[in-house]
Design a protein around this motif. Structure first.
Motif, PDB file in Angstrom:
ATOM      1  N   GLU A   1       9.349 -10.131 -38.963  1.00 31.64           N
ATOM      2  CA  GLU A   1       8.135 -10.934 -38.940  1.00 31.64           C
ATOM      3  C   GLU A   1       8.482 -12.424 -39.024  1.00 31.64           C
ATOM      4  O   GLU A   1       9.486 -12.811 -39.622  1.00 31.64           O
ATOM      5  N   SER A   2       7.617 -13.226 -38.452  1.00 27.50           N
ATOM      6  CA  SER A   2       7.735 -14.678 -38.563  1.00 27.50           C
ATOM      7  C   SER A   2       6.356 -15.291 -38.384  1.00 27.50           C
ATOM      8  O   SER A   2       5.412 -14.607 -37.980  1.00 27.50           O
ATOM      9  N   GLY A   3       6.266 -16.569 -38.701  1.00 28.85           N
ATOM     10  CA  GLY A   3       5.018 -17.284 -38.482  1.00 28.85           C
ATOM     11  C   GLY A   3       4.195 -17.542 -39.716  1.00 28.85           C
ATOM     12  O   GLY A   3       3.155 -18.208 -39.648  1.00 28.85           O
ATOM     13  N   GLY A   4       4.624 -17.023 -40.856  1.00 33.42           N
ATOM     14  CA  GLY A   4       3.890 -17.290 -42.084  1.00 33.42           C
ATOM     15  C   GLY A   4       4.090 -18.726 -42.534  1.00 33.42           C
ATOM     16  O   GLY A   4       4.877 -19.479 -41.965  1.00 33.42           O
ATOM     17  N   GLY A   5       3.359 -19.104 -43.569  1.00 35.59           N
ATOM     18  CA  GLY A   5       3.481 -20.455 -44.098  1.00 35.59           C
ATOM     19  C   GLY A   5       2.314 -20.821 -44.963  1.00 35.59           C
ATOM     20  O   GLY A   5       1.510 -19.970 -45.360  1.00 35.59           O
ATOM     21  N   LEU A   6       2.221 -22.111 -45.253  1.00 32.35           N
ATOM     22  CA  LEU A   6       1.139 -22.657 -46.073  1.00 32.35           C
ATOM     23  C   LEU A   6       0.109 -23.301 -45.152  1.00 32.35           C
ATOM     24  O   LEU A   6       0.458 -24.122 -44.305  1.00 32.35           O
ATOM     25  N   VAL A   7      -1.143 -22.936 -45.355  1.00 28.63           N
ATOM     26  CA  VAL A   7      -2.214 -23.462 -44.520  1.00 28.63           C
ATOM     27  C   VAL A   7      -3.440 -23.701 -45.390  1.00 28.63           C
ATOM     28  O   VAL A   7      -3.637 -22.999 -46.385  1.00 28.63           O
TER      29      VAL A   7
ATOM     30  N   SER B   1      -7.528 -16.436 -38.050  1.00 30.85           N
ATOM     31  CA  SER B   1      -8.343 -17.645 -37.980  1.00 30.85           C
ATOM     32  C   SER B   1      -9.252 -17.724 -39.186  1.00 30.85           C
ATOM     33  O   SER B   1      -9.480 -16.718 -39.868  1.00 30.85           O
ATOM     34  N   ASN B   2      -9.769 -18.937 -39.428  1.00 29.04           N
ATOM     35  CA  ASN B   2     -10.684 -19.148 -40.551  1.00 29.04           C
ATOM     36  C   ASN B   2     -10.126 -18.528 -41.830  1.00 29.04           C
ATOM     37  O   ASN B   2     -10.812 -17.780 -42.525  1.00 29.04           O
ATOM     38  N   LEU B   3      -8.894 -18.852 -42.123  1.00 26.55           N
ATOM     39  CA  LEU B   3      -8.222 -18.253 -43.275  1.00 26.55           C
ATOM     40  C   LEU B   3      -8.869 -18.675 -44.580  1.00 26.55           C
ATOM     41  O   LEU B   3      -9.369 -19.807 -44.715  1.00 26.55           O
ATOM     42  N   LYS B   4      -8.829 -17.770 -45.539  1.00 26.86           N
ATOM     43  CA  LYS B   4      -9.420 -17.980 -46.854  1.00 26.86           C
ATOM     44  C   LYS B   4      -8.334 -17.833 -47.914  1.00 26.86           C
ATOM     45  O   LYS B   4      -7.339 -17.140 -47.689  1.00 26.86           O
ATOM     46  N   PRO B   5      -8.525 -18.422 -49.092  1.00 34.51           N
ATOM     47  CA  PRO B   5      -7.514 -18.275 -50.153  1.00 34.51           C
ATOM     48  C   PRO B   5      -7.221 -16.807 -50.478  1.00 34.51           C
ATOM     49  O   PRO B   5      -6.070 -16.465 -50.790  1.00 34.51           O
ATOM     50  N   GLU B   6      -8.193 -15.941 -50.352  1.00 32.57           N
ATOM     51  CA  GLU B   6      -7.968 -14.524 -50.644  1.00 32.57           C
ATOM     52  C   GLU B   6      -7.122 -13.824 -49.584  1.00 32.57           C
ATOM     53  O   GLU B   6      -6.753 -12.661 -49.759  1.00 32.57           O
ATOM     54  N   ASP B   7      -6.809 -14.498 -48.500  1.00 32.27           N
ATOM     55  CA  ASP B   7      -5.879 -13.955 -47.513  1.00 32.27           C
ATOM     56  C   ASP B   7      -4.427 -14.171 -47.917  1.00 32.27           C
ATOM     57  O   ASP B   7      -3.509 -13.675 -47.245  1.00 32.27           O
ATOM     58  N   THR B   8      -4.205 -14.900 -48.990  1.00 35.77           N
ATOM     59  CA  THR B   8      -2.845 -15.159 -49.461  1.00 35.77           C
ATOM     60  C   THR B   8      -2.158 -13.848 -49.835  1.00 35.77           C
ATOM     61  O   THR B   8      -2.668 -13.071 -50.638  1.00 35.77           O
ATOM     62  N   ALA B   9      -1.007 -13.600 -49.218  1.00 37.71           N
ATOM     63  CA  ALA B   9      -0.270 -12.349 -49.424  1.00 37.71           C
ATOM     64  C   ALA B   9       1.021 -12.398 -48.615  1.00 37.71           C
ATOM     65  O   ALA B   9       1.216 -13.304 -47.795  1.00 37.71           O
ATOM     66  N   VAL B  10       1.860 -11.411 -48.850  1.00 36.70           N
ATOM     67  CA  VAL B  10       2.981 -11.161 -47.948  1.00 36.70           C
ATOM     68  C   VAL B  10       2.472 -10.212 -46.867  1.00 36.70           C
ATOM     69  O   VAL B  10       1.877  -9.173 -47.173  1.00 36.70           O
ATOM     70  N   TYR B  11       2.694 -10.583 -45.621  1.00 31.80           N
ATOM     71  CA  TYR B  11       2.238  -9.783 -44.487  1.00 31.80           C
ATOM     72  C   TYR B  11       3.427  -9.039 -43.874  1.00 31.80           C
ATOM     73  O   TYR B  11       4.482  -9.631 -43.615  1.00 31.80           O
TER      74      TYR B  11
ATOM     75  N   GLY C   1       8.687  -8.798 -44.237  1.00 34.27           N
ATOM     76  CA  GLY C   1       7.483  -9.506 -44.663  1.00 34.27           C
ATOM     77  C   GLY C   1       7.582 -11.003 -44.457  1.00 34.27           C
ATOM     78  O   GLY C   1       8.672 -11.583 -44.437  1.00 34.27           O
ATOM     79  N   THR C   2       6.429 -11.620 -44.309  1.00 35.51           N
ATOM     80  CA  THR C   2       6.346 -13.075 -44.196  1.00 35.51           C
ATOM     81  C   THR C   2       5.201 -13.552 -45.086  1.00 35.51           C
ATOM     82  O   THR C   2       4.111 -12.968 -45.081  1.00 35.51           O
ATOM     83  N   GLN C   3       5.458 -14.599 -45.857  1.00 33.47           N
ATOM     84  CA  GLN C   3       4.483 -15.081 -46.823  1.00 33.47           C
ATOM     85  C   GLN C   3       3.433 -15.947 -46.136  1.00 33.47           C
ATOM     86  O   GLN C   3       3.765 -16.871 -45.384  1.00 33.47           O
ATOM     87  N   VAL C   4       2.185 -15.653 -46.435  1.00 34.65           N
ATOM     88  CA  VAL C   4       1.064 -16.488 -46.004  1.00 34.65           C
ATOM     89  C   VAL C   4       0.360 -16.996 -47.252  1.00 34.65           C
ATOM     90  O   VAL C   4      -0.041 -16.201 -48.114  1.00 34.65           O
ATOM     91  N   THR C   5       0.250 -18.294 -47.357  1.00 33.33           N
ATOM     92  CA  THR C   5      -0.426 -18.909 -48.497  1.00 33.33           C
ATOM     93  C   THR C   5      -1.532 -19.814 -47.979  1.00 33.33           C
ATOM     94  O   THR C   5      -1.276 -20.697 -47.166  1.00 33.33           O
ATOM     95  N   VAL C   6      -2.744 -19.561 -48.456  1.00 30.05           N
ATOM     96  CA  VAL C   6      -3.904 -20.333 -48.034  1.00 30.05           C
ATOM     97  C   VAL C   6      -4.410 -21.125 -49.234  1.00 30.05           C
ATOM     98  O   VAL C   6      -4.799 -20.542 -50.247  1.00 30.05           O
ATOM     99  N   SER C   7      -4.396 -22.423 -49.106  1.00 30.86           N
ATOM    100  CA  SER C   7      -4.853 -23.283 -50.202  1.00 30.86           C
ATOM    101  C   SER C   7      -6.329 -23.622 -50.018  1.00 30.86           C
ATOM    102  O   SER C   7      -6.827 -23.732 -48.902  1.00 30.86           O
ATOM    103  N   SER C   8      -6.991 -23.811 -51.150  1.00 31.59           N
ATOM    104  CA  SER C   8      -8.439 -24.110 -51.111  1.00 31.59           C
ATOM    105  C   SER C   8      -8.685 -25.603 -51.006  1.00 31.59           C
ATOM    106  O   SER C   8      -7.794 -26.406 -51.145  1.00 31.59           O
TER     107      SER C   8
END
Length: 124
Positions: free
Chosen positions: A6-12, A83-93, A117-124
């Motif tokens: 997997e790739s493409g995760g990050g902080l958004v 799309s339209n990511l929310k803080p509750e989407d934060t997880a390892v995918y 896995g790839t980490q996705v972190t969504v900040s509020s």
């Protein structure tokens, strides 16, 4: 040896978008269903989406109408557009693969191979 990367995760920021990729090797990609799952700290692994080897798709409740799964068999790659990511989407995918010509599944234990896995972190 089957390998999923997997790739493409990050902080958004909330409201943003990410596109996750799952590159597969060591299997006949065109004949296998691929699933995306996610796991947040302290929670069980959750089904997000799956795509069959002939292109059918199913989504988990968490995907709502915000996520889209796709694949390109010529590239041995599947994607999860979020799309339209929310803080509750934060997880390892994680992406996962089942055996050739089997059906899509929402159940993690029915998948035979997993990526790291790839980490996705969504900040509020």
């Amino acid at each position: 040896q089957v390998q999923l990367v997997e790739s493409g995760g990050g902080l958004v920021q909330a409201g943003g978008s990410l596109r996750l990729s799952c590159a597969a090797s060591g299997l006949t990609f065109s004949r296998i269903p691929v699933g995306w799952f996610r796991q947040a700290p302290g929670k069980e692994r959750e089904f997000v989406a799956a795509i069959s080897w002939i292109g059918g798709v199913i989504y988990g409740d968490s995907a709502e109408d915000r996520f889209a799964i796709s694949r390109d068999n010529a590239k041995n790659t599947a994607w999860l557009q979020m799309s339209n990511l929310k803080p509750e989407d934060t997880a390892v995918y994680y992406c996962a693969a089942r055996r050739a010509t089997t059906a899509m599944s929402r159940i993690p234990t029915e998948y035979d191979s997993w990526g790291q896995g790839t980490q996705v972190t969504v900040s509020s």
